[in-house]
Design an enzyme around this catalytic site. Sequence first.
Site, PDB file in Angstrom:
ATOM      1  N   CYS A  27      -0.374   6.068   5.488  1.00 55.65           N
ATOM      2  CA  CYS A  27       0.870   5.839   6.236  1.00 55.65           C
ATOM      3  C   CYS A  27       1.670   7.146   6.347  1.00 55.65           C
ATOM      4  O   CYS A  27       1.316   8.015   7.127  1.00 55.65           O
ATOM      5  CB  CYS A  27       1.665   4.708   5.594  1.00 55.65           C
ATOM      6  SG  CYS A  27       2.964   4.044   6.674  1.00 55.65           S
ATOM      7  N   HIS A  45      -1.738   0.307   4.381  1.00 54.73           N
ATOM      8  CA  HIS A  45      -1.517   0.422   2.938  1.00 54.73           C
ATOM      9  C   HIS A  45      -2.566  -0.382   2.158  1.00 54.73           C
ATOM     10  O   HIS A  45      -2.290  -1.514   1.742  1.00 54.73           O
ATOM     11  CB  HIS A  45      -0.125  -0.105   2.577  1.00 54.73           C
ATOM     12  CG  HIS A  45       1.005   0.714   3.077  1.00 54.73           C
ATOM     13  ND1 HIS A  45       1.628   1.676   2.312  1.00 54.73           N
ATOM     14  CD2 HIS A  45       1.640   0.722   4.276  1.00 54.73           C
ATOM     15  CE1 HIS A  45       2.598   2.244   3.013  1.00 54.73           C
ATOM     16  NE2 HIS A  45       2.621   1.686   4.207  1.00 54.73           N
ATOM     17  N   GLU A  54      -3.385  -0.031  -0.819  1.00 57.02           N
ATOM     18  CA  GLU A  54      -2.994  -0.123  -2.227  1.00 57.02           C
ATOM     19  C   GLU A  54      -2.240  -1.398  -2.544  1.00 57.02           C
ATOM     20  O   GLU A  54      -2.051  -1.716  -3.732  1.00 57.02           O
ATOM     21  CB  GLU A  54      -2.154   1.100  -2.624  1.00 57.02           C
ATOM     22  CG  GLU A  54      -0.750   1.146  -2.054  1.00 57.02           C
ATOM     23  CD  GLU A  54      -0.678   1.652  -0.615  1.00 57.02           C
ATOM     24  OE1 GLU A  54       0.437   1.798  -0.108  1.00 57.02           O
ATOM     25  OE2 GLU A  54      -1.742   1.888  -0.014  1.00 57.02           O
TER      26      GLU A  54
END
Length: 211
Positions: A76, A186, A188
């Site tokens: 990002c 994202h 994660e």
Amino acid sequence: MGVLAVQGDVREHAQALSALGVTWVRVRRPGELADLDGLILPGGESTVQDKLTRALGLRDPLRAAISDGLPVYGSCAGMIMLASTVLDGEADQQTLGGMDVTVRRNAFGRQVDSFETDLRFPALTEPERPIRAVFIRAPWIEAVGPGVEVLARVPERPQGSDAGVSPAAGRVVAARQGNLFATSFHPEVTGDLRVHRYFVDLVRAARERVA
């Protein structure tokens, strides 16, 4: 492995690395770049990350490390930091560069326009299984140079968008150029470790080439 820790979702990336059995360190000072075999630039606010890396004396050492071939993954805001050209950035915004891509900042809209969708990402393990991608005030790649490999695009009708073809349809949201790798989304935050595993494998391959 290092995680740039000036701003953004550092903890989530660190947790993903730990889940893969990778030892990691926070990077906030130039000296902490020494002996790293890879670095993650986390999501967050690219303009803040730019200003803080300059204020902390990290910008030039980071640019030098990228130029020397350090494997780097930008997620990002991290994608914006790796881009050679940024559209809709702040007037004084700078990037670390390294990837021959043109990125549009906040291309998917404001925070309220955040959404999730499934992406085809053939370079990952279990390529037949799509990856759930979370886009939060995300950029997209508008143009790539000849040395850039496109890894994933937004589908024609992304889930969570209005009926009909989305303006984001077909936009590049994951790419690689040599040892540099970037995603608009994202990984994660989803618990799916395949994107981080892809980067860890990239780091290991780069280390073996040097050995």
